[in-house]
Design a protein around this motif. Structure first.
Motif, PDB file in Angstrom:
ATOM      1  N   ASN A  99       0.844  -1.202   0.000  1.00 13.09           N
ATOM      2  CA  ASN A  99       0.000   0.000   0.000  1.00 13.09           C
ATOM      3  C   ASN A  99       0.874   1.244   0.000  1.00 13.09           C
ATOM      4  OD1 ASN A  99      -2.483  -1.330   0.067  1.00 13.09           O
ATOM      5  ND2 ASN A  99      -2.472  -1.470   2.300  1.00 13.09           N
ATOM      6  N   GLU A 100       0.373   2.286  -0.636  1.00 14.47           N
ATOM      7  CA  GLU A 100       1.074   3.573  -0.592  1.00 14.47           C
ATOM      8  C   GLU A 100       1.061   4.098   0.843  1.00 14.47           C
ATOM      9  OE1 GLU A 100      -0.441   7.582  -2.128  1.00 14.47           O
ATOM     10  OE2 GLU A 100       0.793   6.823  -3.780  1.00 14.47           O
ATOM     11  N   LEU A 101       2.173   4.710   1.255  1.00 12.46           N
ATOM     12  CA  LEU A 101       2.286   5.163   2.638  1.00 12.46           C
ATOM     13  C   LEU A 101       3.005   6.508   2.665  1.00 12.46           C
ATOM     14  CD1 LEU A 101       1.973   4.432   5.686  1.00 12.46           C
ATOM     15  CD2 LEU A 101       4.261   3.448   5.567  1.00 12.46           C
ATOM     16  N   GLU A 102       2.503   7.443   3.454  1.00 16.82           N
ATOM     17  CA  GLU A 102       3.180   8.728   3.651  1.00 16.82           C
ATOM     18  C   GLU A 102       3.484   8.872   5.136  1.00 16.82           C
ATOM     19  OE1 GLU A 102       2.837  13.476   2.507  1.00 16.82           O
ATOM     20  OE2 GLU A 102       1.281  12.068   1.891  1.00 16.82           O
ATOM     21  N   HIS A 103       4.716   9.267   5.447  1.00 19.67           N
ATOM     22  CA  HIS A 103       5.152   9.313   6.835  1.00 19.67           C
ATOM     23  C   HIS A 103       6.108  10.487   7.031  1.00 19.67           C
ATOM     24  CE1 HIS A 103       7.508   7.948  10.438  1.00 19.67           C
ATOM     25  NE2 HIS A 103       6.294   7.624  10.838  1.00 19.67           N
ATOM     26  N   GLU A 104       5.988  11.150   8.189  1.00 18.13           N
ATOM     27  CA  GLU A 104       6.909  12.237   8.529  1.00 18.13           C
ATOM     28  C   GLU A 104       8.036  11.693   9.408  1.00 18.13           C
ATOM     29  OE1 GLU A 104       3.562  15.820   8.492  1.00 18.13           O
ATOM     30  OE2 GLU A 104       4.821  15.517  10.252  1.00 18.13           O
ATOM     31  N   GLU A 105       9.254  12.126   9.124  1.00 15.65           N
ATOM     32  CA  GLU A 105      10.418  11.609   9.841  1.00 15.65           C
ATOM     33  C   GLU A 105      11.551  12.628   9.825  1.00 15.65           C
ATOM     34  OE1 GLU A 105       9.955   8.268   7.615  1.00 15.65           O
ATOM     35  OE2 GLU A 105      10.651   9.094   5.723  1.00 15.65           O
ATOM     36  N   GLU A 106      12.657  12.309  10.522  1.00 12.71           N
ATOM     37  CA  GLU A 106      13.843  13.159  10.539  1.00 12.71           C
ATOM     38  C   GLU A 106      14.901  12.602   9.594  1.00 12.71           C
ATOM     39  OE1 GLU A 106      13.709  15.097  15.042  1.00 12.71           O
ATOM     40  OE2 GLU A 106      15.249  13.615  14.521  1.00 12.71           O
ATOM     41  N   PHE A 107      15.663  13.517   8.996  1.00 19.00           N
ATOM     42  CA  PHE A 107      16.656  13.154   7.982  1.00 19.00           C
ATOM     43  C   PHE A 107      17.900  13.986   8.260  1.00 19.00           C
ATOM     44  CE2 PHE A 107      18.851  13.750   4.021  1.00 19.00           C
ATOM     45  CZ  PHE A 107      18.619  12.636   3.247  1.00 19.00           C
ATOM     46  N   THR A 108      19.013  13.318   8.626  1.00 14.68           N
ATOM     47  CA  THR A 108      20.253  14.024   8.940  1.00 14.68           C
ATOM     48  C   THR A 108      21.238  13.876   7.787  1.00 14.68           C
ATOM     49  OG1 THR A 108      19.945  13.608  11.290  1.00 14.68           O
ATOM     50  CG2 THR A 108      22.154  14.244  10.583  1.00 14.68           C
ATOM     51  N   SER A 109      21.658  15.023   7.223  1.00 16.71           N
ATOM     52  CA  SER A 109      22.604  14.991   6.112  1.00 16.71           C
ATOM     53  C   SER A 109      24.003  14.695   6.630  1.00 16.71           C
ATOM     54  CB  SER A 109      22.586  16.337   5.380  1.00 16.71           C
ATOM     55  OG  SER A 109      23.152  17.350   6.200  1.00 16.71           O
ATOM     56  N   THR A 110      24.926  14.468   5.695  1.00 18.10           N
ATOM     57  CA  THR A 110      26.307  14.187   6.083  1.00 18.10           C
ATOM     58  C   THR A 110      26.982  15.415   6.684  1.00 18.10           C
ATOM     59  OG1 THR A 110      27.008  14.704   3.815  1.00 18.10           O
ATOM     60  CG2 THR A 110      26.561  12.372   4.349  1.00 18.10           C
ATOM     61  N   ASN A 111      26.375  16.583   6.496  1.00 11.70           N
ATOM     62  CA  ASN A 111      26.900  17.818   7.101  1.00 11.70           C
ATOM     63  C   ASN A 111      26.398  18.011   8.523  1.00 11.70           C
ATOM     64  OD1 ASN A 111      28.208  18.466   4.660  1.00 11.70           O
ATOM     65  ND2 ASN A 111      26.330  19.422   3.855  1.00 11.70           N
ATOM     66  N   GLY A 112      25.606  17.064   9.019  1.00 11.54           N
ATOM     67  CA  GLY A 112      25.091  17.161  10.380  1.00 11.54           C
ATOM     68  C   GLY A 112      23.822  17.977  10.513  1.00 11.54           C
ATOM     69  N   VAL A 113      23.226  18.402   9.382  1.00 12.36           N
ATOM     70  CA  VAL A 113      21.989  19.184   9.417  1.00 12.36           C
ATOM     71  C   VAL A 113      20.805  18.218   9.438  1.00 12.36           C
ATOM     72  CG1 VAL A 113      20.572  20.898   8.247  1.00 12.36           C
ATOM     73  CG2 VAL A 113      23.076  21.065   8.147  1.00 12.36           C
ATOM     74  N   THR A 114      19.896  18.420  10.425  1.00 14.75           N
ATOM     75  CA  THR A 114      18.717  17.561  10.546  1.00 14.75           C
ATOM     76  C   THR A 114      17.503  18.263   9.960  1.00 14.75           C
ATOM     77  OG1 THR A 114      19.597  16.480  12.525  1.00 14.75           O
ATOM     78  CG2 THR A 114      17.218  16.311  12.134  1.00 14.75           C
ATOM     79  N   TYR A 115      16.821  17.583   9.034  1.00  8.84           N
ATOM     80  CA  TYR A 115      15.629  18.121   8.389  1.00  8.84           C
ATOM     81  C   TYR A 115      14.407  17.323   8.863  1.00  8.84           C
ATOM     82  CZ  TYR A 115      19.027  20.027   5.023  1.00  8.84           C
ATOM     83  OH  TYR A 115      20.071  20.672   4.443  1.00  8.84           O
ATOM     84  N   HIS A 116      13.261  17.995   8.839  1.00 10.47           N
ATOM     85  CA  HIS A 116      11.980  17.306   8.971  1.00 10.47           C
ATOM     86  C   HIS A 116      11.469  17.065   7.561  1.00 10.47           C
ATOM     87  CE1 HIS A 116      11.414  17.601  13.320  1.00 10.47           C
ATOM     88  NE2 HIS A 116      11.906  18.823  13.243  1.00 10.47           N
ATOM     89  N   ILE A 117      11.171  15.817   7.234  1.00  6.39           N
ATOM     90  CA  ILE A 117      10.739  15.475   5.882  1.00  6.39           C
ATOM     91  C   ILE A 117       9.434  14.697   5.930  1.00  6.39           C
ATOM     92  CG2 ILE A 117      13.091  15.452   4.953  1.00  6.39           C
ATOM     93  CD1 ILE A 117      12.963  12.378   5.079  1.00  6.39           C
ATOM     94  N   ALA A 118       8.691  14.763   4.818  1.00  4.33           N
ATOM     95  CA  ALA A 118       7.505  13.918   4.607  1.00  4.33           C
ATOM     96  C   ALA A 118       7.803  13.051   3.397  1.00  4.33           C
ATOM     97  CB  ALA A 118       6.261  14.766   4.375  1.00  4.33           C
ATOM     98  N   THR A 119       7.799  11.745   3.586  1.00  3.72           N
ATOM     99  CA  THR A 119       8.149  10.803   2.513  1.00  3.72           C
ATOM    100  C   THR A 119       6.913  10.014   2.104  1.00  3.72           C
ATOM    101  OG1 THR A 119      10.366  10.572   3.454  1.00  3.72           O
ATOM    102  CG2 THR A 119       9.693   8.948   1.822  1.00  3.72           C
ATOM    103  N   LYS A 120       6.609  10.056   0.794  1.00  8.87           N
ATOM    104  CA  LYS A 120       5.513   9.257   0.256  1.00  8.87           C
ATOM    105  C   LYS A 120       6.129   8.050  -0.450  1.00  8.87           C
ATOM    106  CE  LYS A 120       1.786  11.091  -1.394  1.00  8.87           C
ATOM    107  NZ  LYS A 120       0.816  11.833  -2.227  1.00  8.87           N
ATOM    108  N   ARG A 121       5.831   6.868   0.050  1.00  2.00           N
ATOM    109  CA  ARG A 121       6.385   5.632  -0.487  1.00  2.00           C
ATOM    110  C   ARG A 121       5.300   4.853  -1.220  1.00  2.00           C
ATOM    111  NH1 ARG A 121       8.822   6.566   4.447  1.00  2.00           N
ATOM    112  NH2 ARG A 121      11.094   6.205   4.576  1.00  2.00           N
TER     113      ARG A 121
END
Length: 732
Positions: free
Chosen positions: A486-508
């Motif tokens: 099933n298609e799923l959308e979820h909000e999560e945290e994403f840390t880049s290699t530069n150490g910056v943490t983003y809030h993202i919404a991923t639709k899978r």
């Protein structure tokens, strides 16, 4: 005989040959169209269809303000000034002001099933003298037990229900015109007001619906909504519904403020010959709902006040009845099936002819644009057609053909390169994973967000790049898509290699290539800024709430100090006078009387002078408590100063009851007081004045009670005297 049928045999042979030659087009197209139609009947894609209908509403050119409807809005400022719910007197004054402007109809979108503070007689008089006034009730439904109508308006037949139908996403897209219950028909609030307005055009209900009858207003037919109409699947079609053709979202109708109407600042011309709706626009009352104009991919969700939703319903009924606009309609199901199948044929035939993934992709993009334009044009003409199923069949059929070509040519590598070019045209970060949770395709936007070159990421897993706690979340979400497909959308945290943490919404979502391999496609949106704003708004809201609480507490304390005696806690002269005024107004509207008892303690000065002011103060506090214990909760005991007290007895049936209360007070106060180890004895002299028998205004009533008290004191104390009555009655 054989020669006679030879031409038909030839035609049939040609048909069979054509079918065989085009089998690779119509067979997958029919299978895909049938699958999408079957999927559609389950309601799974209904949310997407509703969402795209909403986007057409939002993309439609802005419509002019409907000058036939004016909203009298009640905002937060009016709530703070007048309180909520509005008192009967305030509401009566508002209705009177509006009626004086001679509107064609008045809609009171405020529940009024009980009396609210003072002024009930004025409000009842307003209800009975305004035949163009329509009130509301809420019919019982699965979500609530309902709210009763005003008894007066219900008796006059001037009530409509304001129930609304919510779609699964809690948006309102349909209007209920009639409600059937126990073989009775109830009209909606919007229908009642529209009918009042249309009377001047000579338009009345024809075929007034009950069960299967169809509503007709003038030359306009209002077909009844069925459960599978348009983009709906097995929808609730109870009552008599239509698909609502909203003019716009919040603020799309001419609006004036309640206080401006009360203050006479709204010219009568703005209300004359119009439908005037009275309702709340205050966020604190939470009378807001989502409509097709609420939310969307590029706009902030904005909910619409209930009174504005009713205005949209009224506007649509008027427009359709007067021939100024069409109702939103849909095709029959067979026509919709043919439409979906046609786009599957288009997708498969075009891609088979091009035989190139790159050119097929471009063709699908162009065809998708054409499909969007056609559906949008039909929407502007008043038709809701299945855009999402057609788009799914178009894209799916094209994808199947492209995958079949890739599989037949055994060019899996070329397919990956094509997919890579496709997702790189998308500005959002996109990733594709295989069943082993390893990246097989990434776009440049993903590389930029992560801060690593693509060649260092391909064939890697989340655990090799991200912190373990983030990788765990990504793996769990991916596994859910692989497992349940099933298609799923979820909000999560994403840390880049530069150490910056983003809030993202991923639709899978899950996709299968021509070789049967499963791939998980994820599209990422950076929502960091949105989350930051939401957090700031939450903190600001909490701070404002705390400030308001502290302000209300301070204000309540100041009000209490201003209206109560500091020593005894009893109402002071200011509050007493206000309650006397209220009691007098109540008495004028009833057959009862109001009594005022003026009390002066006998012997208090001697106790105060001999035992000291501290003992005197304690005695006054004890007297206040005894007086309060003698009376009803509706009565008022006030201290005017020194040893003078006043008792207000509103809504008393006769003077005999007053004298009984006076005797009770004399008896209770003549009993000994135990103050600081000492036994003290005091009595009181009471003067009684009756409204309206002894005085017809506040000042004269107090004066008469004061004179009667002095008469009682001169006559021997510890007794009461009634104004203008002799002889004095002694206390036994």
């Amino acid at each position: 005989m054989i020669k006679e049928f030879a031409p038909w045999q030839e035609i049939w042979n040609r048909v069979k040959t054509t079918l065989r030659q085009t089998a690779r087009v119509w067979i997958p197209a029919s299978a895909i169209a049938g699958s999408v139609i079957g999927l559609r009947t389950t309601g799974i894609i209904q949310p997407w269809e509703l969402s795209y209908v909403d986007s057409f509403f939002q993309a439609r050119p802005a419509e002019p303000v409907d000058d036939r409807i004016v909203i009298v809005g009640i905002r937060e400022a009016e709530l703070q000034q007048h309180g909520w719910p509005l008192s009967d007197r305030t509401l009566a004054g508002l209705l009177t002001k509006i009626e004086s402007a001679k509107p064609r109809a008045i809609g009171l979108d405020i529940y009024r099933d009980h009396t609210v503070r003072e002024g009930n007689a004025e409000l009842e008089r307003a209800f009975q003298t305004m035949p163009n006034l329509i009130g509301i009730q809420k019919m019982p439904d699965p979500e609530s037990p309902g709210v009763a109508a005003s008894p007066t308006l219900k008796k006059l037949g001037q009530v409509g229900f304001n129930n609304v139908i919510f779609d699964p996403d809690r948006k309102i897209r349909r209007a209920v015109l009639y409600w059937f219950e126990n073989r009775q028909k109830f009209r909606s609030f919007s229908m009642m007001l529209a009918l009042r307005y249309l009377e001047n055009q000579g338009i009345r209900e024809e075929g007034a619906p009950h069960d299967a009858k169809i509503l007709k207003l003038g030359q306009a037919i209002f077909p009844r909504f069925q459960q599978n109409d348009g983009v709906y699947v097995n929808a609730d079609d109870g009552g008599y519904q239509i698909i609502a053709n909203f003019r716009g979202g919040a603020g799309h109708f001419r609006t004036v403020m309640m206080q401006d109407v009360l203050d006479g600042k709204v010219p009568a011309e703005q209300l004359r010959d119009r439908i005037v709706l009275i309702g709340s626009l205050a966020p604190s009352l939470k009378d807001f709902s989502a409509t097709p104009f609420s939310g969307g991919f590029t706009r902030t969700p904005i909910e619409v006040a209930g009174v504005e939703i009713q205005a949209n319903f009224i506007s649509e009924i008027l427009n359709v009845a007067l021939g100024q606009r069409r109702l939103l309609k849909s095709w029959s199901e067979p026509v919709e099936y043919i439409w979906i199948w046609t786009w599957a044929l288009i997708g498969t035939s075009v891609c088979w002819r091009l035989r190139s993934p790159q050119r097929s992709f471009l063709a699908v993009v162009l065809l998708g644009g054409g499909l969007t334009g056609i559906c949008y044009g039909l929407f502007l003409a008043g038709w809701i057609v299945p855009f999402v199923p057609a788009a799914i069949t178009l894209v799916t059929s094209a994808t199947v053909v492209i995958a079949a070509i890739a599989h037949s040519q055994e060019e899996l590598k070329r397919s990956k390169e094509f997919l890579s070019r496709v997702i790189n045209s998308i500005p959002d970060p996109v990733f594709v994973k295989d069943a082993e949770h390893r990246w097989v395709v990434l776009n440049e936007a993903y590389s930029k967000l992560l801060g690593k070159p693509l060649e260092e990421l391909i064939e890697k897993s989340d655990y090799e790049i991200f912190p373990e706690h983030e990788a765990d979340v990504f793996h769990q979400q991916d596994e859910l898509v692989f497992r349940y497909k099933n298609e799923l959308e979820h909000e999560e945290e994403f840390t880049s290699t530069n150490g910056v943490t983003y809030h993202i919404a991923t639709k899978r979502s899950l996709h299968k290539d021509a070789a049967g391999n499963l791939f998980l496609v994820g599209v990422i949106r950076d929502i960091t800024q949105r989350k930051t704003i939401e957090e700031e708004l939450r903190r600001t809201t909490e701070e404002l709430y705390q400030s308001n609480v502290e302000l209300r507490l301070s204000q309540d304390r100041l009000n209490y100090i201003a209206n109560h005696d500091a020593l005894t806690g009893l109402p002071n002269r200011i509050l007493l006078y206000e309650r006397i005024k209220q009691a007098i107004e109540m008495t004028k509207a009833s057959n009862q009387i109001t009594a005022l008892l003026f009390l002066d303690l006998d012997g208090f000065k001697q106790i105060n002078d001999t035992l000291g002011h501290a003992i005197g103060d304690l005695l006054l506090q004890a007297v206040a408590r005894r007086l309060s214990g003698c009376l009803r909760t509706s009565d008022t005991v006030a201290r005017l100063g020194g040893d003078e007290f006043v008792v207000l007895l509103p809504a008393i049936p006769d003077i005999l009851t007053v004298t009984q209360i006076a005797r009770k007070i004399l008896s209770r106060l003549s009993q000994a007081f135990a103050i600081s180890g000492q036994t003290l004895l005091v009595t009181t002299s009471i003067g009684i004045a009756i409204f309206p028998e002894h005085a017809d205004d506040l000042e004269l009533l107090i004066e008469k009670a004061d004179e009667a008290m002095y008469h009682a004191k001169r006559s021997g104390k510890n007794q009461f005297s009634i104004a203008d009555r002799i002889p004095v009655e002694n206390h036994d």
